[in-house]
Design a protein around this motif. Structure first.
Motif: not given
Length: 265
Positions: A65-83
Motif C-alpha cells: 500500500v505504501q509503495l502504491m501510494n507513493e507511485a500515485f501520490q501526484a495527480v496528472p493534469q486532466p486532459s480535455a477528454l477528462h474535463t
C-alpha cells in the motif's frame, strides 16, 4: 454519452492524453517502479500481480500500500477528454487504473453533492466487504443509499489512490475477487443498476490480459448488447475473440484523434 446511453470505460492509456503524467501509466511502468524500491526475484520482476504478491508476502501488505501510494501520490493534469466527460455527467464512468485524474476533473467541474465514487476493496484488508462508497469530499458512506441520487457514479473496480489508498494489485487480491465475480458479488448493486440497457465505450484499454478481459466482461454483464472500443493497434488473437464474443465494435483510430472528435461534439 451526452444522453447517458453510452458509458465511458477508461483504461490507463487515457493518461497519454494528459500533458503532465507524473504517475506510472502502464502496468509495466508500475511494476518497474515497485521493484525499484523492493527486491523481488528476477523471474517476476516484470509481472505486476506476482511482484506485488511477493512484496506482500515478505514485507507485509502495508508495504504494498505504501509503495502504491507513493507511485500515485501526484495527480496528472486532466486532459480535455477528462474535463469533457466530467462536464457532461454520464450516469457512470468506469476507471480501471489507480490514478486520480478523472476524480480531480470531477472535483473541478461538478458540485459536491452531484457525484461520488465506489472502489473495489482488497479482502486482505477488508474481509467480506467488497466495495466502499465515497462522496465528493472523500468521506466514506456508512450506507450506500445516498449514492443512488448522484448524477454520476465513478466506479473504480481495482481501487484508487484517493481517498483511502484502496488497491487490488496482488495475486491474492484478484483471486478473491475472481472467485466471486462470475456471480457478481464484488460488483455493487448501484453499478449493476446503472449499467442496465447501456453500452460501454472503452478508451485507453487493451484486452490482451485475462484480468482486464474478465473485469470488462463481468462489468458489461446485463448491459446493452452493443459496445465500442478505441483500439488503433491490431488486436491480438485473444483480443479479437473477446471483441467478437462481447459485441464490441473496434474503432481503429488513434485515441487522441477520437478524443478530439468527442470533445468537439
Amino acid at each position: 454519452m451526452k444522453q447517458g446511453r453510452v458509458l465511458p470505460y477508461l483504461g490507463p492509456g487515457v493518461l497519454s492524453l494528459s500533458s503532465d503524467v507524473p504517475v506510472p501509466a502502464t502496468p509495466e511502468a508500475l511494476v518497474a517502479q515497485l521493484t525499484a524500491k523492493a527486491t523481488v526475484p528476477h523471474k517476476i520482476r516484470n509481472r505486476l500481480t506476482q511482484a506485488a504478491q511477493f512484496i506482500e508476502n515478505f514485507k507485509h501488505r502495508k508495504s504494498v500500500v505504501q509503495l502504491m501510494n507513493e507511485a500515485f501520490q501526484a495527480v496528472p493534469q486532466p486532459s480535455a477528454l477528462h474535463t469533457w466527460l466530467a462536464r457532461i455527467a454520464p450516469p457512470m464512468v468506469v476507471e480501471s487504473w489507480y490514478d486520480d485524474t478523472f476524480t480531480r476533473a470531477c472535483a473541478a467541474q461538478r458540485p459536491q453533492g452531484d457525484w461520488g465514487q465506489v472502489q473495489g476493496l482488497s479482502q486482505s484488508e477488508h474481509f467480506s466487504t467488497w466495495a466502499a462508497f465515497y462522496d465528493a469530499r472523500g468521506e466514506r458512506l456508512k450506507d450506500p443509499t445516498p449514492a443512488t441520487a448522484w448524477r454520476t457514479l465513478v466506479y473504480r473496480p481495482i481501487g484508487g489512490r484517493s481517498p483511502a489508498g484502496n488497491y487490488l494489485v496482488s495475486d491474492s487480491d484478484y483471486v478473491e475477487v475472481l472467485t466471486e465475480i462470475d456471480i457478481q458479488t464484488p460488483i455493487p448493486a448501484e453499478v449493476q443498476r446503472r449499467r442496465q440497457g447501456r453500452g460501454f465505450l472503452f478508451l485507453g484499454c487493451r484486452f490482451n490480459d485475462q484480468l482486464t478481459r474478465t473485469f470488462a466482461r463481468q462489468i458489461m454483464k446485463r448491459s446493452s448488447d452493443q459496445h465500442w472500443a478505441v483500439l488503433p493497434e491490431e488486436p491480438t488473437r485473444m483480443e479479437a475473440r473477446f471483441l467478437e464474443e462481447q459485441g464490441i465494435c473496434r474503432i481503429p483510430l488513434p485515441l487522441a484523434e477520437v478524443a478530439a472528435l468527442i470533445c468537439a461534439g
